[in-house]
Design a protein around this motif. Structure first.
Motif, short mmCIF file in Angstrom:
data_model
loop_
_atom_site.label_atom_id
_atom_site.label_comp_id
_atom_site.label_asym_id
_atom_site.label_seq_id
_atom_site.Cartn_x
_atom_site.Cartn_y
_atom_site.Cartn_z
N ARG A 140 1.16 3.98 -3.17
CA ARG A 140 0.81 5.38 -2.95
C ARG A 140 1.89 6.31 -3.47
N GLU A 165 -0.41 3.39 8.17
CA GLU A 165 -1.04 2.30 7.41
C GLU A 165 -1.70 1.31 8.37
N SER A 191 0.82 -1.21 0.00
CA SER A 191 0.00 0.00 0.00
C SER A 191 0.86 1.26 0.00
#
Length: 324
Positions: free
Chosen positions: A143, A234, A139
């Protein structure tokens, strides 16, 4: 008269040509006169240029506008040696007109194609077994994928070129995976995950990819702490989506991942908030040292004379063997 920066190799050469400003620092002599230290570059070639007060006085604002990091300028100057390093003193300079150059001709880029390295890194991410570690690492990478693939791994010294962060990361994982095959007690999830994220926040620490300087958060906090902060954010996102706590093993995995990031400089005096306390953390630190040193030495000796010792900052004198 030499008009291509790549052809400057020795003292007492005269130059008239274009180059990219990687950095420009205003200084002051002991007498109080202003001068600029300029890092002038084309591709891998970089040479320090001194611009003394006679070129500045009466046109301070104009000079400040011309000497912008990331700009291409035209310089007339002469080379000399200082502490065995080639440098140049400017006799005249101006901003280059847009029609005079193509920016890409002056940028140093990674030695491997960006696209193929991105594909390779995606394959490594798929190898992570732990679902939580995989989600966190993937993730964060997704990003920041664009700047991660463009930014350098350092402002100077090692991997300081377009795509340097991605190249440094992929090279480290290659070494890490090879080590994992030889020592079965190593957990590959933290080797891959820790390496991908160890320098991830350099996309926040630096201002841009072409002529990076330290950003405000880079100066105040630094990439090591910010990379760990990305993991924590996160984790909090995942908790909100789950609406339940992490298990004890999951929380340990998050702490271990953060530890691999926070300890990768090895010692507190080298910038690590903590020192390595796991096998994987020690390995990541050592691999980081190997890959950064190899790149630093290779680049430092690229144009050095064979069979001689050359000063390579900040490592000191290094020997370049004769090629076979």
């Amino acid at each position: 008269m030499i008009d291509d920066l790549l052809e400057l190799t020795e003292e007492n050469q005269s130059f008239q040509g274009l180059g990219l400003i990687r950095s420009a620092q205003l200084g002051q002599t002991k007498k109080g006169d202003p001068f600029y230290n300029v890092s002038f570059a084309k591709g891998k070639k970089e040479i320090p240029v001194k611009i003394w007060s006679d070129q500045i006085e009466g046109r301070e604002e104009e000079v400040k506008e011309i000497l912008q990091e990331g700009s291409v300028i035209f310089i007339e100057g002469d080379t000399s040696k200082f502490r065995d390093q080639l440098q140049m003193t400017a006799r005249a300079f101006r901003k280059a007109d847009d029609h005079e150059y193509t920016l890409g001709d002056f940028l140093e880029t990674a030695p491997e194609p960006i696209g193929s390295m991105q594909e390779e890194l995606n394959e490594y991410l798929e190898e992570i077994v732990d679902p939580l570690v995989k989600e966190i690492v993937s993730s964060i990478y997704e990003r920041y994928k664009k700047p991660f693939s463009q930014y350098p791994a350092a402002v100077k010294n090692h991997h300081s070129f377009i795509g340097g962060l991605l190249y440094h990361t992929v090279c480290m994982i290659r070494l890490g995976k090879d080590i994992c095959t030889r020592y079965p007690t190593i957990n590959p999830d933290f080797i891959i995950g820790g390496i991908v994220l160890h320098d991830a926040a350099k996309v926040l620490e630096y201002t841009d990819a072409i002529a990076p300087q330290y950003s405000m958060p880079g100066e105040f906090i630094g990439h090591i702490s910010m990379s760990s902060m990305l993991v924590d954010r996160e984790k909090e996102r995942i908790l909100r989506e789950r609406e339940e706590k992490l298990t004890a093993l999951e929380q340990e995995a998050v702490y271990h991942l953060q530890h691999c990031i926070l300890s990768h400089h090895g010692k507190t005096e080298w910038g690590s908030p903590v020192e390595p306390k796991s096998l994987e953390a020690h390995i990541i630190h050592l691999i980081d040292m190997i890959d950064s040193r190899v790149n630093m030495i290779d680049r430092g000796l690229a144009e050095a004379e064979e069979g001689a010792f050359t000063n390579v900052f900040p490592l000191g004198k290094l020997y370049k063997p004769y090629s076979k």
